[in-house]
Design an enzyme around this catalytic site. Sequence first.
Site, PDB file in Angstrom:
ATOM      1  N   LYS A   1      13.609  -3.374 -28.290  1.00 27.81           N
ATOM      2  CA  LYS A   1      13.096  -2.550 -27.185  1.00 27.81           C
ATOM      3  C   LYS A   1      12.591  -3.527 -26.130  1.00 27.81           C
ATOM      4  O   LYS A   1      11.477  -4.044 -26.219  1.00 27.81           O
ATOM      5  CB  LYS A   1      11.965  -1.649 -27.704  1.00 27.81           C
ATOM      6  N   PRO A   2      13.421  -3.808 -25.096  1.00 27.26           N
ATOM      7  CA  PRO A   2      12.970  -4.765 -24.081  1.00 27.26           C
ATOM      8  C   PRO A   2      11.992  -4.108 -23.114  1.00 27.26           C
ATOM      9  O   PRO A   2      11.918  -2.878 -23.037  1.00 27.26           O
ATOM     10  CB  PRO A   2      14.272  -5.135 -23.356  1.00 27.26           C
TER      11      PRO A   2
ATOM     12  N   GLU B   1       2.685 -11.861 -31.302  1.00 26.16           N
ATOM     13  CA  GLU B   1       2.429 -12.979 -30.388  1.00 26.16           C
ATOM     14  C   GLU B   1       1.712 -12.379 -29.192  1.00 26.16           C
ATOM     15  O   GLU B   1       2.343 -11.782 -28.313  1.00 26.16           O
ATOM     16  CB  GLU B   1       3.747 -13.641 -29.948  1.00 26.16           C
ATOM     17  N   LEU B   2       0.391 -12.535 -29.162  1.00 22.49           N
ATOM     18  CA  LEU B   2      -0.412 -11.788 -28.183  1.00 22.49           C
ATOM     19  C   LEU B   2      -0.989 -12.716 -27.113  1.00 22.49           C
ATOM     20  O   LEU B   2      -0.611 -13.882 -27.029  1.00 22.49           O
ATOM     21  CB  LEU B   2      -1.499 -11.018 -28.933  1.00 22.49           C
TER      22      LEU B   2
ATOM     23  N   GLU C   1      -7.526 -13.255 -19.777  1.00 19.63           N
ATOM     24  CA  GLU C   1      -6.323 -13.950 -19.314  1.00 19.63           C
ATOM     25  C   GLU C   1      -5.898 -13.359 -17.969  1.00 19.63           C
ATOM     26  O   GLU C   1      -5.626 -12.159 -17.885  1.00 19.63           O
ATOM     27  CB  GLU C   1      -5.265 -13.673 -20.385  1.00 19.63           C
TER      28      GLU C   1
END
Length: 509
Positions: free
Chosen positions: A201-202, A277-278, A409
């Site tokens: 699912k891109p 991967e966050l 971030e």
Amino acid sequence: MWRQLSGVARTGSSLSLCRMRGFSALVQDKALVDGAWVDSSNAKATFEVRNPANGAVIGKVPNMTVADAQKAIDAAKQAYESKEWRSLTAKDRSNLLKKWHKLIEQHSQEIAEIMTAESGKPINESKGEVAYGNAFVEWFAEEARRIYGEIVPSASPNREIIVMKQPIGVAALITPWNFPMAMITRKAGAALAAGCTVVVKPSEDTPLTALAVAKLAVDAGIPKGVINVVTTNKAAPIGDLFCKSPDVRGISFTGSTEVGKLLFRNSADGIKRICLELGGNAPFIVFDSADIEKAVDGAMASKFRNCGQTCVSANRFFVQDSVYDKFVGQLKKRVEALKIGDGQGCDVQIGPLINEMQFNKVSGFVEDARSKKANIILGGQPLPDKGSLFYAPTIVTDVPPSAQLYSEEVFGPVVSIIRFRDEEEAVKKANDTRRGLAGYFYSENLQQVFRVAKRLEVGMVGVNEGIISAAEAPFGGVKESGVGREGSKHGIDDYVDIKYICMGNLKYD
Ligand code: SIN
């Protein structure tokens, strides 16, 4: 690889790299399910893909439904159980991945052009990403043949302990817009090497690169149903389906910490394998022994790669008192010289932000810092003359811990600088966050290098390096930055189950 991954190399870029040839036959307007290019079952609904540099519509892709995603899971399950996939040897799978790798290499210019058009990434960086993304296909083609088991000496004379690794089955891969190709190949390369099948699912911002790369997988002869791509701009219900479906054995996600936590929570009932991967909040420490020129190079590469929209981007710069003015002065000169514009321009180093949400976040963080008395010494404003999603490369100094720029971030072209006195203070401040993806520091003091590398609470450390990503290295974080590792030999682990076979009652005499 440094130069490939970073569009902000000191010497600028080569003119011949940026000739755009227009859109290629690789651009798809259908999703890929069970080897067929298909529309949405909801009255062929589509959504538009826009170029963030100018808002132009560059394509339309199917807006797939939960029922469509279920079909993709069914297809992946069927393919996993089919003779065409199951009967392949590790060498066969390796050869298929090698063919995919070759085709991506042959079409690298076209993929890079598609990537730049839908993500705004400068063309030289897109070319770098295609090479980086394809390195995962090559790496996992090689690793496919090295998924070894073990024979363990038993404590019983008539037993043998055999350990083998087997594919987990169907894996759902949810990928972000900031690396539209590499995050797919880093996951799918490992999954296919292990013998799994996948539903990708891109991101809704960058589905065209995903479909182009999937088309090349089909052309390479990867059997139908092994790779499925479901495009949608309604990610939540499909993510939920992945979590709830008993046929999905593993989920790999790259994206925000908030969504990662949701997927983690929602997949608990099914006890799924999960790789997350966050986000990060990377410290970048410049000690007084640092080679300042190298540190400035590293800062430019780490901060401005993909306009700062990278999970491993330096987010908080800590600079020691005695080198503070020198570092800040040199960095400012370099940032002022950055070329900003549509990523299709051959010398462009900074493109637009991906979308309005991201733009609002970046400008909101800068305004928050301004209101908390931080000093904005460069930039600090949108660039409407370039386009509605462009934001000026910005340097903010004296950022207080209460500012969002300090604790979260920014994911944009903003350098936040904080002064420190000694190593203890720097390490303490660097670790003062729930995130722990990457961290960087510059020091020529060997004792300090080992001390600080060990003490930083992150999954990846760049020592005198601003770009650390590589297919051969394990990518991943600690604390709330995720679980699991991608790339390297460890990248396979999330896609295999370990099976222990006890061979008993053996007669050796
Ligand atoms: C990311 O930003 O999620 C990936 C960056 C990388 O692979 O270097």
